[in-house]
Design a protein around this motif. Structure first.
Motif, PDB file in Angstrom:
ATOM      1  N   LYS A  52       0.823  -1.253   0.019  1.00 64.29           N
ATOM      2  CA  LYS A  52       0.028  -0.049  -0.180  1.00 64.29           C
ATOM      3  C   LYS A  52       0.795   1.330   0.129  1.00 64.29           C
ATOM      4  O   LYS A  52       0.577   2.264  -0.325  1.00 64.29           O
ATOM      5  CB  LYS A  52      -0.928   0.070   1.267  1.00 64.29           C
ATOM      6  N   CYS A  55       2.290   1.738  -3.555  1.00 60.52           N
ATOM      7  CA  CYS A  55       0.954   2.434  -4.448  1.00 60.52           C
ATOM      8  C   CYS A  55       0.586   3.591  -4.076  1.00 60.52           C
ATOM      9  O   CYS A  55      -0.538   4.128  -4.598  1.00 60.52           O
ATOM     10  CB  CYS A  55      -0.271   1.368  -4.166  1.00 60.52           C
ATOM     11  N   ALA A  56       1.362   4.320  -2.872  1.00 66.53           N
ATOM     12  CA  ALA A  56       0.938   5.582  -2.415  1.00 66.53           C
ATOM     13  C   ALA A  56      -0.526   5.591  -1.765  1.00 66.53           C
ATOM     14  O   ALA A  56      -1.287   6.783  -1.389  1.00 66.53           O
ATOM     15  CB  ALA A  56       0.933   6.690  -3.587  1.00 66.53           C
ATOM     16  N   LEU A  57      -1.066   4.594  -1.624  1.00 66.35           N
ATOM     17  CA  LEU A  57      -2.177   4.519  -0.617  1.00 66.35           C
ATOM     18  C   LEU A  57      -2.016   4.848   0.985  1.00 66.35           C
ATOM     19  O   LEU A  57      -2.807   5.468   1.453  1.00 66.35           O
ATOM     20  CB  LEU A  57      -2.979   3.161  -0.494  1.00 66.35           C
ATOM     21  N   GLN A  81       0.177  11.081 -10.144  1.00 65.99           N
ATOM     22  CA  GLN A  81      -0.885  10.612 -10.684  1.00 65.99           C
ATOM     23  C   GLN A  81      -0.631   9.857 -11.973  1.00 65.99           C
ATOM     24  O   GLN A  81      -1.131   8.520 -12.453  1.00 65.99           O
ATOM     25  CB  GLN A  81      -2.145  11.418 -10.853  1.00 65.99           C
ATOM     26  N   LEU A  84       0.791   6.373 -11.015  1.00 63.64           N
ATOM     27  CA  LEU A  84      -0.017   5.539 -10.328  1.00 63.64           C
ATOM     28  C   LEU A  84      -0.984   4.872 -11.270  1.00 63.64           C
ATOM     29  O   LEU A  84      -1.455   3.890 -11.220  1.00 63.64           O
ATOM     30  CB  LEU A  84      -0.567   6.313  -9.159  1.00 63.64           C
ATOM     31  N   ARG A  85      -1.220   5.789 -12.349  1.00 64.77           N
ATOM     32  CA  ARG A  85      -2.205   5.167 -13.318  1.00 64.77           C
ATOM     33  C   ARG A  85      -1.678   3.935 -13.920  1.00 64.77           C
ATOM     34  O   ARG A  85      -2.588   3.140 -14.549  1.00 64.77           O
ATOM     35  CB  ARG A  85      -2.777   6.270 -14.709  1.00 64.77           C
ATOM     36  N   PHE A  87      -0.437   1.682 -12.354  1.00 58.93           N
ATOM     37  CA  PHE A  87      -0.381   0.564 -11.488  1.00 58.93           C
ATOM     38  C   PHE A  87      -1.910   0.084 -11.381  1.00 58.93           C
ATOM     39  O   PHE A  87      -2.773   0.825 -11.495  1.00 58.93           O
ATOM     40  CB  PHE A  87      -0.122   1.055  -9.893  1.00 58.93           C
ATOM     41  N   SER A  88      -2.099  -1.172 -10.891  1.00 59.65           N
ATOM     42  CA  SER A  88      -3.302  -1.684 -10.569  1.00 59.65           C
ATOM     43  C   SER A  88      -3.157  -2.877  -9.440  1.00 59.65           C
ATOM     44  O   SER A  88      -2.137  -3.243  -8.943  1.00 59.65           O
ATOM     45  CB  SER A  88      -4.033  -2.272 -11.522  1.00 59.65           C
ATOM     46  N   MET A  89      -4.239  -2.944  -8.843  1.00 57.19           N
ATOM     47  CA  MET A  89      -4.056  -3.954  -7.511  1.00 57.19           C
ATOM     48  C   MET A  89      -5.477  -5.107  -7.548  1.00 57.19           C
ATOM     49  O   MET A  89      -6.595  -4.497  -7.845  1.00 57.19           O
ATOM     50  CB  MET A  89      -4.377  -3.415  -6.355  1.00 57.19           C
ATOM     51  N   PHE A  91      -7.058  -6.793  -4.817  1.00 54.83           N
ATOM     52  CA  PHE A  91      -7.394  -6.692  -3.407  1.00 54.83           C
ATOM     53  C   PHE A  91      -7.762  -8.048  -2.740  1.00 54.83           C
ATOM     54  O   PHE A  91      -8.354  -8.920  -3.399  1.00 54.83           O
ATOM     55  CB  PHE A  91      -8.359  -5.629  -2.782  1.00 54.83           C
ATOM     56  N   ALA A  95     -12.469  -6.254  -3.464  1.00 54.04           N
ATOM     57  CA  ALA A  95     -13.003  -4.850  -3.332  1.00 54.04           C
ATOM     58  C   ALA A  95     -13.702  -4.457  -4.385  1.00 54.04           C
ATOM     59  O   ALA A  95     -13.533  -3.020  -4.896  1.00 54.04           O
ATOM     60  CB  ALA A  95     -11.643  -3.942  -3.135  1.00 54.04           C
ATOM     61  N   PHE A 168      -0.596  -5.415  -8.356  1.00 53.74           N
ATOM     62  CA  PHE A 168      -0.249  -5.751  -7.051  1.00 53.74           C
ATOM     63  C   PHE A 168      -1.098  -6.779  -6.704  1.00 53.74           C
ATOM     64  O   PHE A 168      -2.353  -6.505  -7.237  1.00 53.74           O
ATOM     65  CB  PHE A 168      -0.182  -4.565  -6.227  1.00 53.74           C
ATOM     66  N   ASP A 170      -2.797  -8.790  -3.443  1.00 57.39           N
ATOM     67  CA  ASP A 170      -2.775  -8.729  -2.313  1.00 57.39           C
ATOM     68  C   ASP A 170      -3.405 -10.158  -1.877  1.00 57.39           C
ATOM     69  O   ASP A 170      -4.587 -10.135  -1.730  1.00 57.39           O
ATOM     70  CB  ASP A 170      -3.469  -7.632  -1.618  1.00 57.39           C
TER      71      ASP A 170
ATOM     72  N   THR B 122     -13.856  -2.413   3.556  1.00 58.01           N
ATOM     73  CA  THR B 122     -13.642  -3.838   2.569  1.00 58.01           C
ATOM     74  C   THR B 122     -12.783  -3.328   1.377  1.00 58.01           C
ATOM     75  O   THR B 122     -12.683  -3.911   0.322  1.00 58.01           O
ATOM     76  CB  THR B 122     -14.992  -4.028   1.855  1.00 58.01           C
ATOM     77  N   GLU B 123     -12.116  -2.238   1.619  1.00 57.81           N
ATOM     78  CA  GLU B 123     -10.828  -1.678   0.727  1.00 57.81           C
ATOM     79  C   GLU B 123     -11.546  -1.295  -0.481  1.00 57.81           C
ATOM     80  O   GLU B 123     -10.721  -0.921  -1.875  1.00 57.81           O
ATOM     81  CB  GLU B 123      -9.974  -2.642   0.463  1.00 57.81           C
ATOM     82  N   GLN B 124     -12.808  -0.765  -0.523  1.00 59.00           N
ATOM     83  CA  GLN B 124     -13.467  -0.198  -1.850  1.00 59.00           C
ATOM     84  C   GLN B 124     -12.859   1.242  -2.097  1.00 59.00           C
ATOM     85  O   GLN B 124     -12.660   1.536  -3.312  1.00 59.00           O
ATOM     86  CB  GLN B 124     -14.976  -0.357  -2.010  1.00 59.00           C
ATOM     87  N   ASP B 126      -9.982   2.197  -1.388  1.00 59.83           N
ATOM     88  CA  ASP B 126      -8.474   1.995  -1.585  1.00 59.83           C
ATOM     89  C   ASP B 126      -8.488   1.655  -3.233  1.00 59.83           C
ATOM     90  O   ASP B 126      -7.716   2.173  -4.280  1.00 59.83           O
ATOM     91  CB  ASP B 126      -7.682   1.013  -0.915  1.00 59.83           C
ATOM     92  N   ALA B 127      -9.584   0.900  -3.534  1.00 58.97           N
ATOM     93  CA  ALA B 127      -9.601   0.248  -5.148  1.00 58.97           C
ATOM     94  C   ALA B 127      -9.988   1.730  -5.967  1.00 58.97           C
ATOM     95  O   ALA B 127      -9.441   1.499  -6.883  1.00 58.97           O
ATOM     96  CB  ALA B 127     -10.910  -0.598  -4.935  1.00 58.97           C
ATOM     97  N   GLN B 129      -9.080   4.641  -5.438  1.00 60.69           N
ATOM     98  CA  GLN B 129      -7.756   5.327  -5.770  1.00 60.69           C
ATOM     99  C   GLN B 129      -6.689   4.507  -6.797  1.00 60.69           C
ATOM    100  O   GLN B 129      -6.217   5.241  -7.684  1.00 60.69           O
ATOM    101  CB  GLN B 129      -6.910   5.426  -4.494  1.00 60.69           C
ATOM    102  N   MET B 130      -6.938   3.274  -6.517  1.00 63.26           N
ATOM    103  CA  MET B 130      -5.983   2.377  -7.529  1.00 63.26           C
ATOM    104  C   MET B 130      -6.563   2.550  -9.105  1.00 63.26           C
ATOM    105  O   MET B 130      -5.660   2.228  -9.841  1.00 63.26           O
ATOM    106  CB  MET B 130      -6.047   1.125  -7.328  1.00 63.26           C
ATOM    107  N   SER B 132      -7.492   5.393 -10.236  1.00 59.71           N
ATOM    108  CA  SER B 132      -7.134   6.809 -10.699  1.00 59.71           C
ATOM    109  C   SER B 132      -8.693   7.573 -10.451  1.00 59.71           C
ATOM    110  O   SER B 132      -8.934   8.546 -11.207  1.00 59.71           O
ATOM    111  CB  SER B 132      -6.944   6.918 -12.201  1.00 59.71           C
TER     112      SER B 132
END
Lengths: 258, 255
Positions: A52, A55-57, A81, A84-85, A87-89, A91, A95, A168, A170, B122-124, B126-127, B129-130, B132
């Protein structure tokens, strides 16, 4: 492989604490382009905090995260930004957004992040759903109607939809049965290869590690205490790695647990 | 003793500062692109239209009770003719916006806190933000905008229903002439009475949404955390509504 190519990600002296609880205490790590790095470690060793932070979270207390030699936390917000565009994750619990349909979940980053037309984004979403083995009829369903394995697949489809450079994962197989875990592992390998991404996975699941990893790093007490190619994992004499890989109840980590 | 008071004060100011910063950031995102029109449209329905029954019922019974209580109090002074004036002024200036605000705080504030709180744990968020997407823009700003714009509309409806509640009781139970009751109502009512109520309504809507979003956005610790966030959101919004009501009343009608 990691030593021959300039790293996509470089972590130097990364630190993060929550109050008096120091979680990351100087992480140094390099990840090469298209490499699949799996980070292992016991519960509470800071694996989730680490990804996290990359990813700058979360904002680190110290150290640097270099992405293609650009320091992520010293860039302007716009430049950050832009990185970060890429990147993806996926979860841990997928999520997915409860109020959106499956295809809208998959296409979310395309519509709102990349400003793609909804019709075009839907077409991409349907392709990605097909890539992860989900039928088109599920496109209009809602996340609550899906099983855990299906949600993970949708999460994976969403993660690869924007053709990211770094993905990423998790704990991608947590809560799944062994067969579904292997299905997800296979999908991760094939999807990451298809989009040509760098993958960073954190997991406790050693089957997953052997399936996904090209290189493994072990995190303990906020530091990377061992890293090497996957082939070296079984032959290393590092007692921490040996204990973790074989799930031994006796070893250096046992005596340190509260 | 002194140390613990100091610590509590510091903690209070820290939280107040954090809350204010969140509110200002959220408000600034309302006027900065990108805008999520479909989300705002859906929230107009959720916050405005679906709150109509509860706000309407509350207003109707408030108007009816007000007519009965005013009559029982003023009949001994032969002041029945002032009942219509009391009902319309009380409803438009105070009861309409405050009762609607408290009901919407319970219905909408709680729902916002629970929804955002669940998204957080539930990390939604965070999702988002991921993917954009700025959570403040996508989740918080539309709720602030919808609540601020919908509350005045709800209060206009509450005002009409509340006055009609008093009218029904006045005519059917207290024996007033319908025409003279309505005449006194309209003769008493001034623009500033309705306007002050609408300013209150917009302020209450903003406060309800900010409290719901703030407590939901920063909720922690699973289901218990979401439950606590929901409670804090409703309690904080209710208290802030009463404080803001006093301040706005003092500004409009204070001497």
């Amino acid at each position: 492989m990691a030593s021959q190519m300039p790293p996509r990600l470089t972590l130097r002296g990364l630190t993060k604490a929550f109050g008096k609880n120091v979680v990351l205490s100087g992480i140094d790590l390099d990840v090469a382009p298209r490499e699949s790095l799996v980070i292992i470690g016991g519960s509470g060793t800071g694996k989730s905090v680490l990804i996290k932070t990359i990813c700058a979270l979360l904002h680190p207390d110290g150290g640097s995260v270099l992405v293609d030699d650009q320091d992520l936390f010293r860039l302007s917000r716009g430049d950050q930004q832009d990185i970060l565009r890429r990147f993806s994750m996926l979860f841990q619990g997928a999520a997915l957004f409860d109020s959106l349909t499956i295809w809208e979940n998959v296409a979310f980053g395309l519509i709102y992040g990349q400003k793609m037309d909804r019709k075009a984004a839907r077409r991409v979403a349907l392709e990605k759903l097909q890539d992860v083995g989900l039928p088109e009829r599920l496109a209009e369903a809602y996340p609550a109607e899906l099983s855990g394995g299906m949600k993970k697949r949708v999460g994976l489809a969403r993660a690869i939809a924007g053709n990211p450079d770094v993905i990423f994962f998790d704990e991608p197989t947590t809560g799944l049965d062994p067969i579904m875990s292997n299905v997800i592992n296979d999908l991760i390998v094939s999807c990451v290869q298809k989009v040509g991404a760098t993958a960073i996975t954190i997991t406790h699941d050693m089957t997953s590690v052997r399936h996904i990893a090209s290189r493994v790093a072990m995190l303990h007490q906020g530091k990377v205490i061992w890293q090497d190619d996957i082939a070296a994992m079984d032959t290393t004499d590092n007692p921490y790695v040996q204990q973790f890989v074989h799930g031994l109840t006796t070893g250096p980590m046992t005596s340190e647990k509260p | 003793m002194l140390q613990s008071i100091g610590r509590a004060l510091l903690s209070f100011f820290q939280k107040a500062g954090h809350f204010s910063l969140f509110a200002l950031t959220a408000i600034s995102h309302i006027v900065r692109p990108p805008f999520y029109a479909p989300t705002v449209g859906r929230l107009f329905l959720d916050i405005g239209f679906y709150s109509l029954p509860v706000v309407g019922l509350t207003a109707a019974f408030s108007g009816m009770v007000l007519a009965l209580q005013s009559y029982s109090g003023f009949s001994s002074f032969n002041s029945e003719s002032t009942i219509a004036a009391i009902v319309v002024l009380s409803i438009t200036r105070e009861l309409g916006p405050v009762m609607a605000g408290l009901m919407v705080a319970g219905r909408v504030g709680a729902a916002i806190a629970a929804e955002l709180g669940t998204m957080r744990v539930t990390e939604q968020i965070d999702a988002l933000q991921m993917l954009s997407t700025h959570p403040m823009k996508y989740l918080v700003a539309p709720r602030l905008l919808a609540a601020t714009l919908m509350m005045p509309l709800l209060v206009i409806v509450a005002d009409i229903i509340g006055v009609m509640g008093g009218f029904v009781i006045g005519v059917s139970q207290l024996g007033f002439n319908a025409g003279s009751y309505l005449k006194s109502t309209f003769e008493t009512l001034e623009f500033m009475d309705v306007f002050s109520g609408l300013v209150k309504a917009a302020t209450f809507g903003l406060l309800i949404a900010i409290c719901g979003c703030y407590h939901g956005y920063y909720s922690r610790g699973g289901a218990q955390g979401v439950g606590a966030a929901t409670t804090y959101a409703v309690v904080a919004a209710s208290i802030l509504i009463l404080v803001a009501n006093f301040v706005i009343t003092a500004l409009f009608f204070g001497v």
